[in-house]
Design a protein around this motif. Sequence first.
Motif, PDB file in Angstrom:
ATOM      1  N   LEU A 176       0.834  -1.197   0.000  1.00 59.25           N
ATOM      2  CA  LEU A 176       0.000   0.000   0.000  1.00 59.25           C
ATOM      3  C   LEU A 176       0.869   1.247   0.000  1.00 59.25           C
ATOM      4  N   HIS A 177       1.928   1.217   0.806  1.00 58.04           N
ATOM      5  CA  HIS A 177       2.853   2.346   0.868  1.00 58.04           C
ATOM      6  C   HIS A 177       3.574   2.539  -0.463  1.00 58.04           C
ATOM      7  N   ALA A 178       4.077   1.455  -1.043  1.00 59.04           N
ATOM      8  CA  ALA A 178       4.872   1.548  -2.264  1.00 59.04           C
ATOM      9  C   ALA A 178       4.020   1.824  -3.495  1.00 59.04           C
ATOM     10  N   ASP A 179       2.872   1.165  -3.613  1.00 61.83           N
ATOM     11  CA  ASP A 179       2.088   1.221  -4.853  1.00 61.83           C
ATOM     12  C   ASP A 179       1.093   2.379  -4.879  1.00 61.83           C
ATOM     13  N   LEU A 180       0.572   2.774  -3.710  1.00 62.24           N
ATOM     14  CA  LEU A 180      -0.447   3.822  -3.682  1.00 62.24           C
ATOM     15  C   LEU A 180       0.084   5.153  -3.146  1.00 62.24           C
ATOM     16  N   GLY A 181       1.310   5.159  -2.633  1.00 62.12           N
ATOM     17  CA  GLY A 181       1.865   6.408  -2.119  1.00 62.12           C
ATOM     18  C   GLY A 181       1.225   6.865  -0.828  1.00 62.12           C
ATOM     19  N   VAL A 182       0.894   5.902   0.048  1.00 62.43           N
ATOM     20  CA  VAL A 182       0.248   6.240   1.318  1.00 62.43           C
ATOM     21  C   VAL A 182       1.143   5.812   2.477  1.00 62.43           C
ATOM     22  N   VAL A 183       1.059   6.526   3.591  1.00 69.33           N
ATOM     23  CA  VAL A 183       1.818   6.189   4.791  1.00 69.33           C
ATOM     24  C   VAL A 183       0.851   5.804   5.899  1.00 69.33           C
ATOM     25  N   LYS A 184       1.303   4.923   6.798  1.00 66.27           N
ATOM     26  CA  LYS A 184       0.414   4.426   7.845  1.00 66.27           C
ATOM     27  C   LYS A 184       0.229   5.464   8.940  1.00 66.27           C
ATOM     28  N   CYS A 185      -1.018   5.600   9.391  1.00 65.05           N
ATOM     29  CA  CYS A 185      -1.375   6.556  10.428  1.00 65.05           C
ATOM     30  C   CYS A 185      -2.189   5.819  11.496  1.00 65.05           C
ATOM     31  N   PRO A 186      -1.905   6.035  12.781  1.00 62.48           N
ATOM     32  CA  PRO A 186      -2.720   5.400  13.822  1.00 62.48           C
ATOM     33  C   PRO A 186      -4.188   5.814  13.692  1.00 62.48           C
ATOM     34  N   ALA A 187      -5.084   4.866  13.899  1.00 59.79           N
ATOM     35  CA  ALA A 187      -6.516   5.136  13.763  1.00 59.79           C
ATOM     36  C   ALA A 187      -7.153   5.329  15.134  1.00 59.79           C
ATOM     37  N   PRO A 188      -8.122   6.221  15.255  1.00 61.07           N
ATOM     38  CA  PRO A 188      -8.821   6.413  16.533  1.00 61.07           C
ATOM     39  C   PRO A 188      -9.762   5.255  16.829  1.00 61.07           C
ATOM     40  N   LEU A 189     -10.042   5.055  18.111  1.00 63.22           N
ATOM     41  CA  LEU A 189     -11.028   4.053  18.530  1.00 63.22           C
ATOM     42  C   LEU A 189     -12.394   4.678  18.764  1.00 63.22           C
ATOM     43  N   ALA A 190     -12.434   5.985  19.034  1.00 66.39           N
ATOM     44  CA  ALA A 190     -13.693   6.663  19.329  1.00 66.39           C
ATOM     45  C   ALA A 190     -13.559   8.141  18.989  1.00 66.39           C
ATOM     46  N   PHE A 191     -14.719   8.796  18.856  1.00 71.27           N
ATOM     47  CA  PHE A 191     -14.789  10.230  18.596  1.00 71.27           C
ATOM     48  C   PHE A 191     -15.623  10.909  19.672  1.00 71.27           C
ATOM     49  N   GLU A 192     -15.323  12.176  19.930  1.00 71.67           N
ATOM     50  CA  GLU A 192     -16.212  12.974  20.764  1.00 71.67           C
ATOM     51  C   GLU A 192     -17.544  13.093  20.033  1.00 71.67           C
TER      52      GLU A 192
END
Length: 251
Positions: free
Chosen positions: A74-90
Amino acid sequence: HHTDTMASTTPERSPTSLSITKSSAHHTDTMAPVDAPKLYMEPDLLPANYKPTLDKQKTLEAMWSISTLVEARLHADLGVVKCPAPLAFEATSRINDDLDGSEAMRAVGFHVTNIPRDRGVTKTETEAEEYGLDCEVVQSLANWKRVMLTHFGFDVGRGLFCESTSIRKGYKGDVTHSNIASQWDWEVRIDAAMRTETYLRATVDKIWRIIKDAEHMVHTKYGIAPSLPDTIRFTDPEELHAKWPNASIHE
Protein backbone atom coordinates in the motif's frame (compact mmCIF):
# COMPACT_ATOMS: atom_id res chain seq x y z
CA HIS A 1 -12.94 22.36 3.69
CA HIS A 2 -10.37 21.93 0.93
CA THR A 3 -11.41 22.03 -2.72
CA ASP A 4 -9.43 19.01 -3.92
CA THR A 5 -11.32 15.73 -4.20
CA MET A 6 -10.37 12.43 -2.67
CA ALA A 7 -10.45 8.82 -3.85
CA SER A 8 -10.58 5.97 -1.40
CA THR A 9 -11.37 2.32 -1.07
CA THR A 10 -11.47 -0.22 1.74
CA PRO A 11 -9.94 -3.66 1.11
CA GLU A 12 -11.69 -5.62 3.83
CA ARG A 13 -10.03 -8.43 5.67
CA SER A 14 -11.79 -11.48 7.03
CA PRO A 15 -14.57 -10.65 9.50
CA THR A 16 -13.45 -10.64 13.11
CA SER A 17 -15.26 -13.19 15.23
CA LEU A 18 -17.27 -11.96 18.20
CA SER A 19 -16.40 -14.02 21.24
CA ILE A 20 -17.21 -14.02 24.95
CA THR A 21 -14.30 -13.85 27.38
CA LYS A 22 -13.81 -14.95 30.96
CA SER A 23 -11.22 -14.20 33.63
CA SER A 24 -8.58 -16.77 34.45
CA ALA A 25 -9.14 -18.36 37.86
CA HIS A 26 -5.51 -17.78 38.83
CA HIS A 27 -4.78 -14.52 36.98
CA THR A 28 -7.67 -12.14 37.48
CA ASP A 29 -6.21 -9.39 35.27
CA THR A 30 -5.93 -11.59 32.16
CA MET A 31 -8.65 -12.64 29.75
CA ALA A 32 -8.97 -15.95 27.90
CA PRO A 33 -11.42 -16.86 25.11
CA VAL A 34 -14.22 -19.21 25.99
CA ASP A 35 -13.93 -22.58 24.25
CA ALA A 36 -17.60 -22.58 23.27
CA PRO A 37 -18.84 -18.99 22.90
CA LYS A 38 -22.48 -18.14 22.35
CA LEU A 39 -23.50 -18.69 18.73
CA TYR A 40 -23.03 -15.56 16.65
CA MET A 41 -24.96 -16.71 13.58
CA GLU A 42 -27.13 -19.53 12.34
CA PRO A 43 -24.98 -22.71 12.26
CA ASP A 44 -26.14 -23.60 8.74
CA LEU A 45 -24.56 -20.40 7.39
CA LEU A 46 -21.12 -21.91 7.92
CA PRO A 47 -19.62 -24.24 5.29
CA ALA A 48 -20.46 -27.86 6.04
CA ASN A 49 -17.62 -30.03 7.37
CA TYR A 50 -15.14 -27.14 7.19
CA LYS A 51 -11.61 -28.01 8.32
CA PRO A 52 -8.93 -25.31 8.52
CA THR A 53 -5.79 -25.82 6.44
CA LEU A 54 -3.52 -24.35 9.12
CA ASP A 55 -3.43 -24.84 12.87
CA LYS A 56 -4.12 -21.87 15.14
CA GLN A 57 -0.51 -20.73 15.52
CA LYS A 58 0.19 -21.03 11.78
CA THR A 59 -2.98 -19.05 11.10
CA LEU A 60 -1.69 -16.22 13.30
CA GLU A 61 1.66 -16.33 11.49
CA ALA A 62 -0.07 -16.27 8.09
CA MET A 63 -2.21 -13.30 9.13
CA TRP A 64 0.92 -11.40 10.19
CA SER A 65 2.65 -12.28 6.89
CA ILE A 66 -0.32 -11.02 4.87
CA SER A 67 -0.54 -7.82 6.92
CA THR A 68 3.17 -7.11 6.49
CA LEU A 69 3.05 -7.64 2.72
CA VAL A 70 -0.14 -5.66 2.12
CA GLU A 71 0.91 -2.66 4.21
CA ALA A 72 4.32 -2.47 2.52
CA ARG A 73 2.66 -2.58 -0.91
CA LEU A 74 0.00 0.00 0.00
CA HIS A 75 2.85 2.35 0.87
CA ALA A 76 4.87 1.55 -2.26
CA ASP A 77 2.09 1.22 -4.85
CA LEU A 78 -0.45 3.82 -3.68
CA GLY A 79 1.86 6.41 -2.12
CA VAL A 80 0.25 6.24 1.32
CA VAL A 81 1.82 6.19 4.79
CA LYS A 82 0.41 4.43 7.84
CA CYS A 83 -1.38 6.56 10.43
CA PRO A 84 -2.72 5.40 13.82
CA ALA A 85 -6.52 5.14 13.76
CA PRO A 86 -8.82 6.41 16.53
CA LEU A 87 -11.03 4.05 18.53
CA ALA A 88 -13.69 6.66 19.33
CA PHE A 89 -14.79 10.23 18.60
CA GLU A 90 -16.21 12.97 20.76
CA ALA A 91 -19.93 12.64 20.08
CA THR A 92 -20.58 16.20 18.87
CA SER A 93 -17.58 16.29 16.50
CA ARG A 94 -19.70 14.91 13.61
CA ILE A 95 -16.64 13.04 12.34
CA ASN A 96 -18.12 9.59 12.94
CA ASP A 97 -20.20 8.12 10.11
CA ASP A 98 -23.81 7.25 11.01
CA LEU A 99 -23.92 4.76 8.10
CA ASP A 100 -27.56 4.69 6.94
CA GLY A 101 -28.78 7.01 9.72
CA SER A 102 -31.17 4.45 11.23
CA GLU A 103 -31.58 3.71 14.92
CA ALA A 104 -30.18 0.21 14.36
CA MET A 105 -26.97 1.66 12.93
CA ARG A 106 -26.51 4.31 15.64
CA ALA A 107 -22.98 4.31 17.02
CA VAL A 108 -22.16 2.60 20.31
CA GLY A 109 -21.65 5.36 22.87
CA PHE A 110 -20.08 5.83 26.29
CA HIS A 111 -19.39 8.65 28.72
CA VAL A 112 -15.96 9.75 29.97
CA THR A 113 -16.13 11.52 33.34
CA ASN A 114 -12.51 12.72 33.39
CA ILE A 115 -12.63 12.65 37.20
CA PRO A 116 -9.57 11.21 38.99
CA ARG A 117 -10.11 7.95 40.81
CA ASP A 118 -7.71 6.50 43.34
CA ARG A 119 -7.30 2.80 42.74
CA GLY A 120 -9.22 0.72 45.25
CA VAL A 121 -10.95 3.73 46.81
CA THR A 122 -14.73 4.06 46.60
CA LYS A 123 -15.99 7.65 46.66
CA THR A 124 -19.46 8.28 48.00
CA GLU A 125 -19.70 11.98 47.22
CA THR A 126 -20.80 13.20 43.81
CA GLU A 127 -18.13 15.22 42.02
CA ALA A 128 -18.69 17.84 39.38
CA GLU A 129 -17.60 16.93 35.84
CA GLU A 130 -15.59 19.83 34.54
CA TYR A 131 -14.18 17.98 31.54
CA GLY A 132 -16.60 15.07 31.04
CA LEU A 133 -17.65 14.20 27.51
CA ASP A 134 -19.80 11.79 25.54
CA CYS A 135 -18.01 9.61 22.99
CA GLU A 136 -18.91 7.26 20.14
CA VAL A 137 -17.07 4.14 19.08
CA VAL A 138 -15.83 4.35 15.47
CA GLN A 139 -18.23 3.08 12.81
CA SER A 140 -16.38 4.46 9.78
CA LEU A 141 -13.29 6.60 9.22
CA ALA A 142 -14.51 8.11 5.94
CA ASN A 143 -14.79 11.65 7.33
CA TRP A 144 -11.76 11.33 9.61
CA LYS A 145 -9.45 10.40 6.73
CA ARG A 146 -10.36 13.58 4.85
CA VAL A 147 -9.71 15.64 7.98
CA MET A 148 -6.31 13.95 8.31
CA LEU A 149 -5.37 14.73 4.68
CA THR A 150 -5.72 18.41 5.53
CA HIS A 151 -4.13 18.06 8.98
CA PHE A 152 -0.94 16.51 7.57
CA GLY A 153 -0.92 18.64 4.41
CA PHE A 154 -0.55 15.81 1.89
CA ASP A 155 0.26 16.80 -1.69
CA VAL A 156 -1.82 15.59 -4.64
CA GLY A 157 -1.16 11.90 -5.24
CA ARG A 158 -0.16 11.22 -1.63
CA GLY A 159 -2.17 10.13 1.38
CA LEU A 160 -2.53 7.79 4.34
CA PHE A 161 -3.80 4.39 5.36
CA CYS A 162 -4.68 2.86 8.71
CA GLU A 163 -5.94 -0.28 10.38
CA SER A 164 -9.52 0.46 11.30
CA THR A 165 -11.46 -1.42 13.97
CA SER A 166 -15.09 -0.40 14.28
CA ILE A 167 -18.23 -1.69 16.01
CA ARG A 168 -21.38 -1.91 13.91
CA LYS A 169 -24.10 -3.22 16.18
CA GLY A 170 -26.82 -3.07 13.52
CA TYR A 171 -25.28 -5.75 11.31
CA LYS A 172 -26.60 -9.31 11.21
CA GLY A 173 -23.75 -11.77 11.54
CA ASP A 174 -22.97 -14.15 8.68
CA VAL A 175 -19.85 -15.46 6.93
CA THR A 176 -19.08 -12.04 5.40
CA HIS A 177 -20.50 -9.60 7.99
CA SER A 178 -19.49 -9.02 11.59
CA ASN A 179 -20.44 -6.58 14.33
CA ILE A 180 -16.72 -5.94 14.62
CA ALA A 181 -15.23 -4.70 11.34
CA SER A 182 -11.44 -4.94 11.01
CA GLN A 183 -10.10 -3.52 7.77
CA TRP A 184 -7.56 -1.32 6.04
CA ASP A 185 -8.77 2.18 5.19
CA TRP A 186 -6.88 4.52 2.89
CA GLU A 187 -7.32 7.95 1.35
CA VAL A 188 -5.34 9.88 -1.29
CA ARG A 189 -5.66 13.51 -2.31
CA ILE A 190 -6.48 13.89 -6.00
CA ASP A 191 -7.14 16.94 -8.13
CA ALA A 192 -9.83 17.55 -10.76
CA ALA A 193 -7.67 16.15 -13.59
CA MET A 194 -7.36 12.80 -11.77
CA ARG A 195 -11.10 12.47 -11.18
CA THR A 196 -11.64 10.14 -14.13
CA GLU A 197 -12.78 6.57 -14.71
CA THR A 198 -9.32 5.77 -16.10
CA TYR A 199 -7.65 6.79 -12.84
CA LEU A 200 -10.24 4.88 -10.81
CA ARG A 201 -9.72 1.68 -12.81
CA ALA A 202 -5.93 1.98 -12.64
CA THR A 203 -6.12 2.36 -8.86
CA VAL A 204 -8.40 -0.67 -8.50
CA ASP A 205 -6.00 -2.70 -10.66
CA LYS A 206 -3.12 -1.75 -8.33
CA ILE A 207 -5.10 -2.93 -5.31
CA TRP A 208 -6.07 -6.16 -7.05
CA ARG A 209 -2.42 -6.84 -7.86
CA ILE A 210 -1.55 -6.41 -4.16
CA ILE A 211 -4.29 -8.90 -3.23
CA LYS A 212 -3.12 -11.38 -5.89
CA ASP A 213 0.51 -11.11 -4.75
CA ALA A 214 -0.60 -11.74 -1.17
CA GLU A 215 -2.51 -14.79 -2.36
CA HIS A 216 0.61 -16.03 -4.19
CA MET A 217 2.68 -15.58 -1.02
CA VAL A 218 0.14 -17.58 1.01
CA HIS A 219 0.21 -20.34 -1.61
CA THR A 220 4.01 -20.46 -1.67
CA LYS A 221 4.55 -20.22 2.08
CA TYR A 222 1.54 -22.06 3.49
CA GLY A 223 0.33 -24.31 0.67
CA ILE A 224 -3.16 -22.82 0.35
CA ALA A 225 -4.22 -23.01 -3.31
CA PRO A 226 -5.07 -19.70 -5.04
CA SER A 227 -8.70 -19.15 -6.03
CA LEU A 228 -8.96 -15.51 -7.19
CA PRO A 229 -9.03 -14.56 -10.89
CA ASP A 230 -5.91 -12.92 -12.33
CA THR A 231 -7.79 -9.77 -13.32
CA ILE A 232 -10.80 -7.97 -11.89
CA ARG A 233 -13.87 -7.26 -14.00
CA PHE A 234 -15.53 -3.84 -13.91
CA THR A 235 -19.29 -3.39 -14.10
CA ASP A 236 -21.88 -0.75 -13.21
CA PRO A 237 -25.52 -0.65 -12.01
CA GLU A 238 -26.90 0.00 -15.51
CA GLU A 239 -25.20 -3.08 -16.91
CA LEU A 240 -26.41 -5.24 -14.04
CA HIS A 241 -29.98 -3.96 -14.33
CA ALA A 242 -30.00 -4.62 -18.09
CA LYS A 243 -28.86 -8.20 -17.50
CA TRP A 244 -31.23 -8.91 -14.56
CA PRO A 245 -34.09 -6.36 -14.83
CA ASN A 246 -36.33 -8.14 -12.31
CA ALA A 247 -33.75 -8.72 -9.57
CA SER A 248 -33.84 -6.79 -6.31
CA ILE A 249 -30.98 -4.55 -5.19
CA HIS A 250 -29.64 -7.22 -2.83
CA GLU A 251 -29.90 -9.93 -5.48
